[in-house]
Design a protein around this motif. Structure first.
Motif, short mmCIF file in Angstrom:
data_model
loop_
_atom_site.label_atom_id
_atom_site.label_comp_id
_atom_site.label_asym_id
_atom_site.label_seq_id
_atom_site.Cartn_x
_atom_site.Cartn_y
_atom_site.Cartn_z
N ILE A 351 0.83 -1.20 0.00
CA ILE A 351 0.00 0.00 0.00
C ILE A 351 0.86 1.25 0.00
N PHE A 352 1.91 1.26 0.80
CA PHE A 352 2.80 2.43 0.89
C PHE A 352 3.37 2.77 -0.49
N ILE A 353 3.91 1.78 -1.19
CA ILE A 353 4.55 2.03 -2.48
C ILE A 353 3.53 2.48 -3.52
N ASN A 354 2.37 1.84 -3.56
CA ASN A 354 1.35 2.20 -4.55
C ASN A 354 0.84 3.62 -4.34
N VAL A 355 0.57 4.00 -3.10
CA VAL A 355 0.07 5.34 -2.82
C VAL A 355 1.16 6.38 -3.02
N HIS A 356 2.36 6.11 -2.51
CA HIS A 356 3.46 7.07 -2.65
C HIS A 356 3.81 7.29 -4.11
N HIS A 357 3.70 6.25 -4.91
CA HIS A 357 4.00 6.35 -6.34
C HIS A 357 3.13 7.41 -7.01
N TYR A 358 1.87 7.50 -6.60
CA TYR A 358 0.98 8.51 -7.16
C TYR A 358 1.54 9.91 -6.89
N PHE A 359 1.98 10.16 -5.66
CA PHE A 359 2.47 11.49 -5.31
C PHE A 359 3.81 11.80 -5.99
N LEU A 360 4.68 10.80 -6.12
CA LEU A 360 5.95 11.02 -6.80
C LEU A 360 5.73 11.42 -8.26
N ASP A 361 4.90 10.66 -8.95
CA ASP A 361 4.68 10.93 -10.37
C ASP A 361 3.98 12.26 -10.60
N ASN A 362 3.13 12.65 -9.65
CA ASN A 362 2.40 13.90 -9.79
C ASN A 362 3.33 15.10 -9.73
N VAL A 363 4.53 14.90 -9.22
CA VAL A 363 5.53 15.97 -9.16
C VAL A 363 6.52 15.88 -10.32
N MET A 364 7.03 14.66 -10.56
CA MET A 364 8.12 14.49 -11.54
C MET A 364 7.75 14.91 -12.94
N TRP A 365 6.53 14.60 -13.36
CA TRP A 365 6.18 14.75 -14.77
C TRP A 365 5.29 15.96 -15.03
N ARG A 366 5.41 16.96 -14.17
CA ARG A 366 4.60 18.16 -14.34
C ARG A 366 5.20 19.09 -15.39
N ARG A 367 4.33 19.88 -16.00
CA ARG A 367 4.78 20.95 -16.87
C ARG A 367 5.60 21.94 -16.04
N GLY A 368 6.71 22.36 -16.57
CA GLY A 368 7.58 23.27 -15.85
C GLY A 368 8.75 22.58 -15.18
N ASN A 369 8.72 21.24 -15.12
CA ASN A 369 9.87 20.52 -14.59
C ASN A 369 10.98 20.58 -15.64
N PRO A 370 12.10 21.22 -15.35
CA PRO A 370 13.14 21.41 -16.37
C PRO A 370 13.71 20.10 -16.90
N GLU A 371 13.70 19.06 -16.11
CA GLU A 371 14.26 17.78 -16.56
C GLU A 371 13.38 17.13 -17.61
N VAL A 372 12.06 17.25 -17.46
CA VAL A 372 11.14 16.70 -18.45
C VAL A 372 11.32 17.40 -19.79
N SER A 373 11.37 18.73 -19.75
CA SER A 373 11.54 19.50 -20.98
C SER A 373 12.86 19.18 -21.67
N LYS A 374 13.89 18.92 -20.88
CA LYS A 374 15.22 18.72 -21.45
C LYS A 374 15.42 17.33 -22.03
N TYR A 375 14.86 16.32 -21.37
CA TYR A 375 15.26 14.94 -21.71
C TYR A 375 14.16 14.08 -22.35
N LEU A 376 12.90 14.43 -22.23
CA LEU A 376 11.88 13.51 -22.71
C LEU A 376 11.67 13.61 -24.21
N PHE A 377 11.78 14.79 -24.78
CA PHE A 377 11.42 14.99 -26.18
C PHE A 377 12.62 15.31 -27.05
N ARG A 378 13.68 14.53 -26.91
CA ARG A 378 14.87 14.77 -27.73
C ARG A 378 15.38 13.47 -28.33
#
Length: 378
Positions: A351-378
């Motif tokens: 349960i801990f991993i499944n629920v925490h995973h939701y919160f982690l992803d909700n931060v990592m892949w947001r618009r404005g995250n410089p790492e997403v802009s730099k590395y995902l679409f190249r």
């Protein structure tokens, strides 16, 4: 994964049509459901037990590493993220909440429930997991559509995005309410939990909204198809549709679907994460150099070796988090097994991993995250 992307791709990034290729993208982003689920539905009963075991094992080999990868990416250079070095204030706060506050709150909850021997309180966490997992599936399906739209340069308007998101939440909420039609006692890793009774009128309203929003979404897709001469980000559309309907709304039609769907959901995630990590490693100054050890020369360039290492570490983290550490704690930590069952720490870890995973992803892949802009679409 919930990618909140803008209507325009980063200007400095060269056009890219696929994460890996047309068929691989189709299969990993959601097309696997169209190929596999119909076959599983018609499996003769005499083969169901063996196939159930096979799909369960396969799900673990695919599902658990995808959780491991989220921790690898989220906590990489975490001190810099907490300081806000190169990150907006809003994103800095989100990293602190998801990376520090949420796990501390969940740890305190599970510690109190376990020490107090309150099985009923702990059982409520299972309901919370079902709530967040469904929400996560919807947001990841939407995110995959946005990724494919950027790759294909078939961008959605802000109005269309609102239609897609509203429909996703409407379908998810109806499906979640359906699992709580009556009060029922169930078990998860030996711990009892209870669903709650939803009044019929609420189910009817939720179903009507989900049906209306689904129809509006279908009309939106048809209008875009006509307007753009039959062009759509088809892999993304498939990802969105199967995430909502095959994996959430109708998944209970067949027990084998319940076993294999987590693996398909994880394939979506792995497609993006492996492409993302490959681009991270290729950006390093020594990326194309050869490994010093000759035995490692089979990988060719160093970046391939590092991506392989990343994948292996994700698998190890998944095995540790879901199985090895919880089983060890069951043997080492004394607690009231008569009240809390013989698998308490497996219950907590899953349960801990499944629920925490939701919160982690909700931060990592947001618009404005410089790492997403730099590395995902190249």
């Amino acid at each position: 994964m919930a990618l909140h992307l803008s209507a325009d791709a980063p200007a400095s990034v060269a056009p890219q049509k696929y994460l890996f290729g047309p068929f691989i993208d189709f299969f990993m982003l959601g097309g696997s459901a169209l190929l596999i689920l119909p076959v599983l539905y018609f499996v003769p009963l005499r083969y169901e037990a063996a196939l159930a075991l096979t799909t369960l094992l396969l799900s673990h080999f695919i599902n658990q590493p995808h959780f491991g990868h989220s921790y690898q990416i989220f906590y990489r250079n975490f001190a810099r993220k907490v300081r806000g070095d190169g990150y907006s204030r809003n994103l800095q706060i989100r990293y602190i909440i998801a990376g520090i506050v949420v796990p501390l709150v969940m740890t305190a909850f599970f510690a109190y429930g376990s020490l107090a021997g309150n099985a009923r309180l702990l059982g409520n966490a299972t309901n919370a997991m079902g709530f967040f997992v469904g929400w996560h599936y919807v947001k990841q399906g939407y995110g995959m559509l946005m990724v494919d739209a950027v790759l294909k340069r078939k961008f959605f308007s802000e109005h269309d995005k609102k239609v897609l998101l509203f429909n996703g939440y409407a379908v998810w909420l109806f499906a979640w309410l359906q699992t709580n039609v009556v009060i029922a006692e169930r078990q998860f890793w030996g711990l009892q939990y209870y669903t709650f009774a939803v009044p019929p009128w609420l189910i009817t309203i939720a179903m009507s909204i989900a049906a209306a929003s689904s129809a509006a979404t279908a009309v939106m897709f048809i209008n875009r198809w006509r307007k753009h001469g039959g062009a759509l980000p088809y892999n993304g559309v498939v990802a969105y549709v199967v995430s909502l309907y095959a994996w959430i709304l109708f998944v209970t039609l067949n027990p084998l679907w319940l076993l294999v769907v987590p693996a398909m959901h994880s394939l979506q995630y792995l497609a993006v994460v492996w492409r993302y990590q490959t681009n991270v490693e290729r950006d390093r100054v020594d990326a194309v150099e050869k490994p010093e050890l000759k035995i490692l020369s089979i990988f060719g360039a160093l970046y391939r070796l590092r991506v392989t290492t990343f994948i292996i570490v994700g698998g190890i983290l998944g095995a540790l988090g879901f199985w090895l550490v919880p089983i060890m704690l069951i043997d080492l930590v004394p607690y009231d097994k008569a009240v809390l069952g013989s698998s308490l720490f497996l219950f907590i870890a899953w349960i801990f991993i499944n629920v925490h995973h939701y919160f982690l992803d909700n931060v990592m892949w947001r618009r404005g995250n410089p790492e997403v802009s730099k590395y995902l679409f190249r």
